[in-house]
Design a protein around this motif. Structure first.
Motif, PDB file in Angstrom:
ATOM      1  N   LYS A  93       0.839  -1.210   0.000  1.00 25.91           N
ATOM      2  CA  LYS A  93       0.000   0.000   0.000  1.00 25.91           C
ATOM      3  C   LYS A  93       0.868   1.251   0.000  1.00 25.91           C
ATOM      4  O   LYS A  93       2.063   1.206   0.286  1.00 25.91           O
ATOM      5  N   ASP A  94       0.222   2.387  -0.318  1.00 21.83           N
ATOM      6  CA  ASP A  94       0.950   3.657  -0.361  1.00 21.83           C
ATOM      7  C   ASP A  94       1.724   3.904   0.917  1.00 21.83           C
ATOM      8  O   ASP A  94       2.832   4.415   0.909  1.00 21.83           O
ATOM      9  N   ALA A  95       1.095   3.533   2.025  1.00 24.38           N
ATOM     10  CA  ALA A  95       1.730   3.771   3.322  1.00 24.38           C
ATOM     11  C   ALA A  95       3.060   3.037   3.393  1.00 24.38           C
ATOM     12  O   ALA A  95       3.948   3.422   4.153  1.00 24.38           O
ATOM     13  N   GLY A  96       3.167   2.005   2.575  1.00 28.87           N
ATOM     14  CA  GLY A  96       4.403   1.231   2.587  1.00 28.87           C
ATOM     15  C   GLY A  96       5.564   1.964   1.952  1.00 28.87           C
ATOM     16  O   GLY A  96       6.712   1.587   2.141  1.00 28.87           O
ATOM     17  N   HIS A  97       5.267   2.992   1.146  1.00 31.18           N
ATOM     18  CA  HIS A  97       6.374   3.707   0.526  1.00 31.18           C
ATOM     19  C   HIS A  97       7.135   4.489   1.569  1.00 31.18           C
ATOM     20  O   HIS A  97       6.563   5.027   2.510  1.00 31.18           O
ATOM     21  N   SER A  98       8.419   4.571   1.362  1.00 32.60           N
ATOM     22  CA  SER A  98       9.186   5.414   2.270  1.00 32.60           C
ATOM     23  C   SER A  98      10.077   6.317   1.434  1.00 32.60           C
ATOM     24  O   SER A  98      10.334   6.048   0.264  1.00 32.60           O
ATOM     25  N   MET A  99      10.496   7.391   2.052  1.00 33.29           N
ATOM     26  CA  MET A  99      11.355   8.330   1.349  1.00 33.29           C
ATOM     27  C   MET A  99      12.696   7.683   1.032  1.00 33.29           C
ATOM     28  O   MET A  99      13.296   7.036   1.900  1.00 33.29           O
ATOM     29  N   PRO A 100      13.182   7.840  -0.182  1.00 31.18           N
ATOM     30  CA  PRO A 100      14.522   7.339  -0.468  1.00 31.18           C
ATOM     31  C   PRO A 100      15.545   8.088   0.376  1.00 31.18           C
ATOM     32  O   PRO A 100      15.370   9.283   0.648  1.00 31.18           O
ATOM     33  N   LYS A 101      16.553   7.372   0.766  1.00 29.10           N
ATOM     34  CA  LYS A 101      17.588   7.991   1.599  1.00 29.10           C
ATOM     35  C   LYS A 101      18.367   8.990   0.748  1.00 29.10           C
ATOM     36  O   LYS A 101      18.875   8.665  -0.326  1.00 29.10           O
ATOM     37  N   ALA A 102      18.409  10.244   1.227  1.00 35.59           N
ATOM     38  CA  ALA A 102      19.039  11.298   0.439  1.00 35.59           C
ATOM     39  C   ALA A 102      20.487  10.958   0.131  1.00 35.59           C
ATOM     40  O   ALA A 102      21.203  10.388   0.958  1.00 35.59           O
ATOM     41  N   SER A 103      20.890  11.269  -1.073  1.00 35.15           N
ATOM     42  CA  SER A 103      22.240  10.934  -1.512  1.00 35.15           C
ATOM     43  C   SER A 103      22.674  11.984  -2.521  1.00 35.15           C
ATOM     44  O   SER A 103      21.890  12.430  -3.346  1.00 35.15           O
ATOM     45  N   GLU A 104      23.914  12.409  -2.401  1.00 33.42           N
ATOM     46  CA  GLU A 104      24.421  13.467  -3.270  1.00 33.42           C
ATOM     47  C   GLU A 104      25.288  12.874  -4.369  1.00 33.42           C
ATOM     48  O   GLU A 104      25.990  11.881  -4.145  1.00 33.42           O
ATOM     49  N   PRO A 105      25.273  13.469  -5.546  1.00 34.45           N
ATOM     50  CA  PRO A 105      26.213  13.010  -6.582  1.00 34.45           C
ATOM     51  C   PRO A 105      27.622  13.419  -6.187  1.00 34.45           C
ATOM     52  O   PRO A 105      27.808  14.439  -5.525  1.00 34.45           O
ATOM     53  N   ALA A 106      28.594  12.616  -6.536  1.00 35.72           N
ATOM     54  CA  ALA A 106      29.984  12.953  -6.225  1.00 35.72           C
ATOM     55  C   ALA A 106      30.747  13.125  -7.529  1.00 35.72           C
ATOM     56  O   ALA A 106      30.641  12.300  -8.428  1.00 35.72           O
ATOM     57  N   PHE A 107      31.460  14.237  -7.612  1.00 36.18           N
ATOM     58  CA  PHE A 107      32.259  14.470  -8.812  1.00 36.18           C
ATOM     59  C   PHE A 107      33.702  14.727  -8.397  1.00 36.18           C
ATOM     60  O   PHE A 107      33.977  15.625  -7.590  1.00 36.18           O
ATOM     61  N   ALA A 108      34.604  13.933  -8.960  1.00 34.30           N
ATOM     62  CA  ALA A 108      36.016  14.068  -8.603  1.00 34.30           C
ATOM     63  C   ALA A 108      36.558  15.391  -9.128  1.00 34.30           C
ATOM     64  O   ALA A 108      36.178  15.856 -10.201  1.00 34.30           O
ATOM     65  N   GLY A 109      37.455  15.979  -8.368  1.00 32.39           N
ATOM     66  CA  GLY A 109      38.085  17.226  -8.786  1.00 32.39           C
ATOM     67  C   GLY A 109      37.425  18.430  -8.156  1.00 32.39           C
ATOM     68  O   GLY A 109      36.213  18.453  -7.968  1.00 32.39           O
ATOM     69  N   SER A 110      38.221  19.428  -7.843  1.00 35.23           N
ATOM     70  CA  SER A 110      37.664  20.626  -7.221  1.00 35.23           C
ATOM     71  C   SER A 110      37.123  21.550  -8.305  1.00 35.23           C
ATOM     72  O   SER A 110      37.699  21.635  -9.390  1.00 35.23           O
ATOM     73  N   PRO A 111      35.993  22.226  -7.996  1.00 29.82           N
ATOM     74  CA  PRO A 111      35.377  23.071  -9.021  1.00 29.82           C
ATOM     75  C   PRO A 111      36.289  24.179  -9.534  1.00 29.82           C
ATOM     76  O   PRO A 111      36.154  24.592 -10.677  1.00 29.82           O
ATOM     77  N   ASP A 112      37.224  24.665  -8.719  1.00 26.46           N
ATOM     78  CA  ASP A 112      38.046  25.754  -9.238  1.00 26.46           C
ATOM     79  C   ASP A 112      39.117  25.247 -10.209  1.00 26.46           C
ATOM     80  O   ASP A 112      39.475  25.927 -11.149  1.00 26.46           O
ATOM     81  N   ARG A 113      39.598  24.043  -9.977  1.00 24.61           N
ATOM     82  CA  ARG A 113      40.577  23.515 -10.940  1.00 24.61           C
ATOM     83  C   ARG A 113      39.886  22.842 -12.120  1.00 24.61           C
ATOM     84  O   ARG A 113      40.376  22.863 -13.248  1.00 24.61           O
ATOM     85  N   TYR A 114      38.774  22.188 -11.821  1.00 26.09           N
ATOM     86  CA  TYR A 114      38.047  21.463 -12.874  1.00 26.09           C
ATOM     87  C   TYR A 114      36.639  22.034 -12.931  1.00 26.09           C
ATOM     88  O   TYR A 114      35.738  21.544 -12.258  1.00 26.09           O
ATOM     89  N   PRO A 115      36.433  23.093 -13.729  1.00 29.29           N
ATOM     90  CA  PRO A 115      35.173  23.842 -13.634  1.00 29.29           C
ATOM     91  C   PRO A 115      33.941  23.143 -14.217  1.00 29.29           C
ATOM     92  O   PRO A 115      32.827  23.566 -13.941  1.00 29.29           O
ATOM     93  N   PHE A 116      34.130  22.106 -15.013  1.00 32.01           N
ATOM     94  CA  PHE A 116      32.971  21.549 -15.727  1.00 32.01           C
ATOM     95  C   PHE A 116      32.654  20.134 -15.262  1.00 32.01           C
ATOM     96  O   PHE A 116      33.553  19.316 -15.081  1.00 32.01           O
TER      97      PHE A 116
END
Lengths: 731, 163, 236
Positions: A557-580
């Motif tokens: 049932k709908d009540a059975g749904h639960s929120m997905p555990k929040a998760s962030e994307p990870a991107f290697a490299g620092s934004p100032d050295r690797y801007p894209f």
């Protein structure tokens, strides 16, 4: 009485006119049959049904055979997955069959591993090398045998499994980079069912795509292509609307009515923001939020998500209202968000949106048919005939680690999905292979992976092979596909199950009794004996499509749904050295690179950039202007893991802080059509995975761009009247 | 390269560029001496008895070894030519016949359409019924085809017969 | 079929269905013995595809929009390529097809220059099918030699085959019986083919659709290919 196999044998003898123009090239002799097969009419084409194996979607095909040669492939109109239709890759399968660089006989390594230097030998010679290795470790340490294959299905998979069990080794790894782990994990998290949903796109009035690539390279492109056409114009008074949220302007987004660009990795949040509005504004009164609202959805407001995605809050509010007003609606997610570090999270959010919007089990919605119900007669083997469409990435990692520790004395590579090409360098797969004393590959081509083998046994093309298949989606269980050789084996090759059956026989003992058949055709016919449709008739039709579809599986049932555990994307490299942020995507023609050796597909223009024969890097025009990069310039794309060079394509669909590259090119050892065409984007990646499912994360790095000199130029399918002019869009 | 070889090469080049002659008498030396005269004129066998695909397919077809042996197991079994065929049948070996009637590759000639429309075989293959050694006496020129098509009111669109 | 007289072949391309997936292009190459060139030749604009899928950008970031348009030969009723051929190698047949006679072609390329749709391709070389790729070649068609122009024929060999089949079975052609390779494979069903003389054929019904337009119609070429406009944005 001549049966079909004799026919195939005899067709090799028939006369056929030389095809090259000019009378002087006409063949001088005519060679009629010794004994003509029954019902054979000279010059009349015959059609044989079989399956397509160019991608994991599992379509059914018909192949036109003229005088013993395969001429053309069409979709099988009776097949539930593709209904007579076929994509560009399926059409190109014939070039794999008649490829000039296909291995014609077994090959023995003549130089260093990876050198690609081989000497042709005969089958008895090859087996005389392989069998003693197998016999020796079987008596001494059977668990030191590793079998690495692509994702196998059908009874070929059963044979491979029985072989390893009978041999006494648990070390079997099936690795498929185009796996759908994140989708499986998302289905399990939201619905409690670890399977791919069935999407009834054809009957939807409103389709929401979250980074979906279902029209080009996703779950089942032909199936979705057909459904898409029906959704748009298949109904008299309804035209379905497609709205796309994504971080890359793909072929599917080009077909959307509205394209909402979002920051990479926030596709799932966008779905949640829409779900939030649905519940907050009670747009769908019947949709009970249950624990989800209090479980966290309450906080995911359009305003909050707006800051993350870069879209105005109104985008989510309007979309939610449209969705509520246009039922049935459907939400789909694709390879892009699935191959992020938070892939499972993204796809879970989309699945939750479907659940909250009440799209389950309705026409035009999603459903979970019990597809394997039709395989119930196979008992436990059903799981082997229709395995979950996983990548097997975790198993490959474990095996690679154990290779390095010297756990394996013999490795069998069964048409592996080229891990030496399609893995990041940090995975160190090739280095690990070096720790295996003896490697035997069964494959049709020498590629980056099979070039490490000490011995290569050439395998037959799927158009020359017996087999069966079971598509992971696109049907409700009524699609057991049968494969038959549509032509006799062209080179001195053998099919993998036949090689395994013969090896089992020779090794004897419990292994031989586990695999009792003389050949794979016999094995298959025995397996399908006693079906309501006789095997021969099913072969003619291409499979058992008249089976009763499996029942829908009930949901919690709908009540059975639960929120997905929040998760962030990870991107290697620092934004100032690797801007894209680098967005990698499977090419519409070459996928992950497996079809890079087929000239039809190399010369097939990319749907959006129209480039052919090599790869490129897509850059937003304004960004390129700032960097001083012009259309076609050489660009060095540098990530913390490595640097490759490619030509610039100024892409008006891309965000200013994102660059995109297609996968597939950059082969070092895959023949002359694939070799020397750009550099391999996989080498830019860190060894990253989706946190939720462990599948490879292709969207996992940032990059820096700089202009470099690069030889040659990127060829684009020139149609001057359609070329995009930079000044049109730069204010 | 010495002179006789050069000459031979030049001659063969010339021969290769010349249009195939209508009277192809140079194509003797079939692997098995075969007389249409014996079969057709002598024994009154219908063309379609051996050329079985003529009414069904674009190619009329040349009989299989099995087809020959269906009669010759009994008939004229002692004939030296028949013995050649019998040996091929025993060895399950196909016979490679030399092509006699030649059409360029860009021509599409559906035998079944012609035969089913009532064009007699001998109209295009004159004298074959009397031939001891098979030759194609009628030159297959486009003008000759067209004349007949015009006379009978059959399509003369290029793509009716070209490919 | 209710109409009298011959066939008038035509195609309808529904841009609202077309996804731009390029399946039609490979299907066409496979069916029609269309050669592969090379990166070098492709760079000189010498790709040989008989059907291409154009991509037009309509706007850029941050609201990018593009549309895909498959372009085969239009088989124009008043074809600009025909009058300029000095040797009558391209002509109009009775079934409204703009056809090529390869053996007549002397390679002036006037036709290609005069084609407003750029659908004609020229054999700059004797294209080789490296063995055994030549085993795939369609025996129903010749392989064109160097110096010859070629282009989409609406799969005329399939039209011929279907007609032969119908006449063998002593019946008229059925609607949908003739299917060019591109139409047969098109996953979303964007391409339709049939007899425009038959008012009930699927293609005749499609060309009566209010979304119809024809490519560069103002030139007066009277194309046999009708496009159905993409409906963007609306629909709900």
């Amino acid at each position: 009485m001549i049966d079909r196999r004799d026919f195939l044998k005899f067709t090799g003898l028939t006369a056929f006119t030389a095809l090259f123009g000019g009378c002087e090239k006409l063949s001088r002799t005519i060679v009629p049959f010794v004994i003509p097969p029954e019902n054979y009419v000279l010059g009349e084409a015959l059609w044989y049904a079989t399956a397509c194996r160019m991608c994991p979607a599992g379509c059914g095909t018909l192949v036109r055979i003229s005088e013993g040669r395969a001429k053309k492939i069409e979709g099988n109109p009776k097949h539930p997955v593709n209904r007579g239709k076929l994509c560009a890759r399926g059409q190109a399968a014939l070039q794999g069959l008649y490829h000039p660089e296909r291995l014609r006989q077994p090959m023995k390594l003549a130089g260093a591993r990876g050198s690609g230097s081989y000497t042709p030998i005969t089958w008895p010679e090859a087996l005389a090398i392989l069998m003693p290795h197998l016999a020796k470790i079987r008596s001494e340490a059977p668990e030191s045998l590793l079998m690495l294959s692509g994702r196998m299905r059908g009874h070929a998979n059963v044979v491979a499994d029985r072989f390893m069990k009978g041999f006494g080794s648990p070390n079997r790894v099936s690795w498929e980079p185009l796996g759908h782990d994140a989708q499986l994990a998302a289905s399990e998290a939201i619905y409690g069912i670890r399977d791919l949903p069935e999407y009834d796109l054809a009957n939807a009035r409103y389709a929401l795509s979250f980074g979906g690539d279902f029209l080009e390279t996703g779950l089942s492109p032909v199936h979705f292509g057909r459904a898409y056409g029906a959704m748009r114009q298949g109904r008299e008074t309804v035209r379905g609307k497609l709205v796309h949220f994504g971080s890359r302007f793909s072929m599917t987004s080009a077909n959307a009515d509205v394209y909402f660009p979002v920051a990479p990795g926030t596709e799932g949040l966008a779905a949640l923001a829409i779900a939030h509005v649905l519940l907050r504004d009670k747009l769908l009164p019947q949709a009970a939020g249950g624990g989800v609202w209090d479980g966290g959805l309450k906080e995911i407001t359009p305003e909050a998500v707006s800051r993350r995605t870069g879209l105005p809050p109104s985008a989510f509010v309007e979309t939610a209202r449209e969705l509520a007003g246009n039922r049935p609606a459907i939400a789909l997610a694709g390879t892009g968000p699935a191959t992020m570090g938070n892939g499972t999270y993204n796809l879970s959010c989309v699945a939750l949106l479907n659940a909250l919007a009440g799209n389950y089990g309705t026409p035009g919605g999603i459903s979970f048919p019990d597809r394997r119900a039709t395989l119930s007669r196979f008992g436990g083997d059903a799981q082997l005939i229709a395995p979950a469409p996983e990548s097997g990435h975790g198993a490959l990692r474990a095996a690679t680690d154990r290779m390095r520790k010297g756990a394996f004395r013999v490795a069998l590579l069964l048409e592996p999905s080229n891990p030496a090409f399609a893995l990041p360098p940090a995975f160190r797969f090739e280095e690990a292979l070096g720790h295996v004393p003896f490697i035997a590959a069964m494959a049709p081509f020498i590629d980056e992976t099979t070039a490490h083998a000490d011995l290569i046994l050439p395998t037959s093309h799927f158009l020359e092979s017996w087999g069966d298949d079971f598509a992971p989606m696109g049907h409700a269980g009524n699609a057991i596909t049968l494969m038959q050789p549509v032509i006799s084996v062209y080179h001195d090759t053998r099919a993998i199950p036949d090689i395994l059956l013969a090896a089992a026989r020779e090794l004897g003992g419990p292994l031989a009794s586990a695999l009792p058949a003389g050949n794979f055709r016999e094995y298959l016919a025995n397996a399908y004996a006693g079906m309501e449709i006789p095997f021969e008739q099913a072969l003619q039709e291409g499979g058992y499509f008249r089976m009763k579809p499996g029942p829908l599986r009930p949901l919690p049932k709908d009540a059975g749904h639960s929120m997905p555990k929040a998760s962030e994307p990870a991107f290697a490299g620092s934004p100032d050295r690797y801007p894209f942020v680098l967005r990698l995507y499977p090419s519409n023609s070459l996928l992950d690179g497996r079809h890079a050796n087929l000239p039809w597909l190399q010369e097939l223009p990319d749907p959006l950039t129209t480039a052919v024969w090599r790869n490129w890097v897509e850059i937003n025009p304004d960004t390129a202007l700032k960097l001083g990069i012009a259309e076609g310039d050489g660009v060095a794309v540098a990530s913390p893991a490595g640097t490759i060079r490619a030509h610039a394509v100024l892409h008006p669909g891309l965000a200013p802080d994102v660059v995109a590259m297609p996968l597939g090119q950059g082969h070092g050892r895959y023949g002359k059509f694939a070799g020397g065409r750009g550099e391999n984007p996989f080498t830019l990646l860190p060894d990253a995975t989706d946190a939720g499912s462990g599948s490879p994360a292709w969207q996992s790095t940032r990059v820096a761009l700089s202009k470099v000199a690069l030889k040659g130029r990127l060829v684009r399918f020139g149609f001057p009247e359609g070329q995009w002019k930079p000044d049109q869009f730069i204010a | 390269m010495n002179r006789p070889i050069l000459l031979a090469v030049l001659l063969s080049l010339f021969a290769a560029t010349a249009f195939p002659p209508g009277e192809a008498s140079a194509l003797s030396g079939q692997p098995v001496p075969f007389s249409h005269k014996t079969h057709v004129a002598g024994n009154g066998i219908d063309c379609r008895f051996c050329h079985i695909y003529a009414t069904r397919s674009a190619s009329a077809g040349i009989p299989s070894v099995a087809k020959c042996m269906s009669c010759h197991r009994v008939v004229a079994a002692g004939n030296p030519s028949v013995k050649l065929v019998a040996r091929a049948a025993d060895e399950k070996r196909a016979i490679a016949w030399n092509r006699v009637a030649k059409l360029p590759d860009h021509v599409y000639f559906p035998h079944h359409k012609m035969v089913n429309a009532g064009v007699p075989c001998l109209f295009c293959h004159p004298g074959v019924d009397q031939a001891v050694e098979t030759v194609q006496k009628r030159a297959f020129t486009m003008g000759w085809c067209m004349a007949c098509h015009r006379q009978r009111g059959v399509s003369i669109d290029c793509w009716t017969c070209h490919k | 079929m209710s109409h009298g007289g011959g066939h008038k072949w035509g195609m309808a391309i529904d841009l609202d269905r077309c996804t731009g997936c390029n399946a039609c292009m490979v299907a066409c190459s496979a069916e029609n013995n269309v050669p592969i060139t090379s990166e070098d030749q492709a760079g000189k604009g010498r790709l040989m595809h008989w059907i291409r899928v154009n991509r037009y950008w309509q706007s850029g970031w941050p609201r990018p929009e593009s549309v895909h348009i498959p372009v085969p030969c239009m088989h124009c009723g008043k074809a600009p390529c025909e009058p300029v051929c000095p040797v009558y190698a391209t002509y109009h047949n009775e079934e409204n097809l703009n056809a090529m006679v390869y053996n007549r072609c002397v390679g002036t390329r006037y036709c290609a220059n005069n084609c407003p749709y750029s659908v004609r391709v020229f054999n700059w070389f004797d294209n080789k099918w490296e063995g055994p790729l030549d085993e795939q070649l369609n025996p129903d068609l010749s392989v064109r030699s160097r110096g010859v122009m070629e282009k989409c024929t609406f799969c005329i060999q399939r039209i011929r085959r279907a007609k032969e089949q119908a006449s063998t079975e002593n019946r008229a052609l059925r609607d949908g019986e003739v299917v060019p390779a591109c139409v047969q494979t098109c996953p979303p069903g964007a391409l339709l083919f049939g007899d425009l003389n038959d008012p009930d054929s699927e293609v005749s019904r499609a060309v009566r659709n209010l979304r119809r337009f024809r490519l560069m119609e103002h030139l007066g070429t009277e194309p046999s290919v009708t496009y159905l406009k993409r409906v963007k944005g609306g629909g709900t």
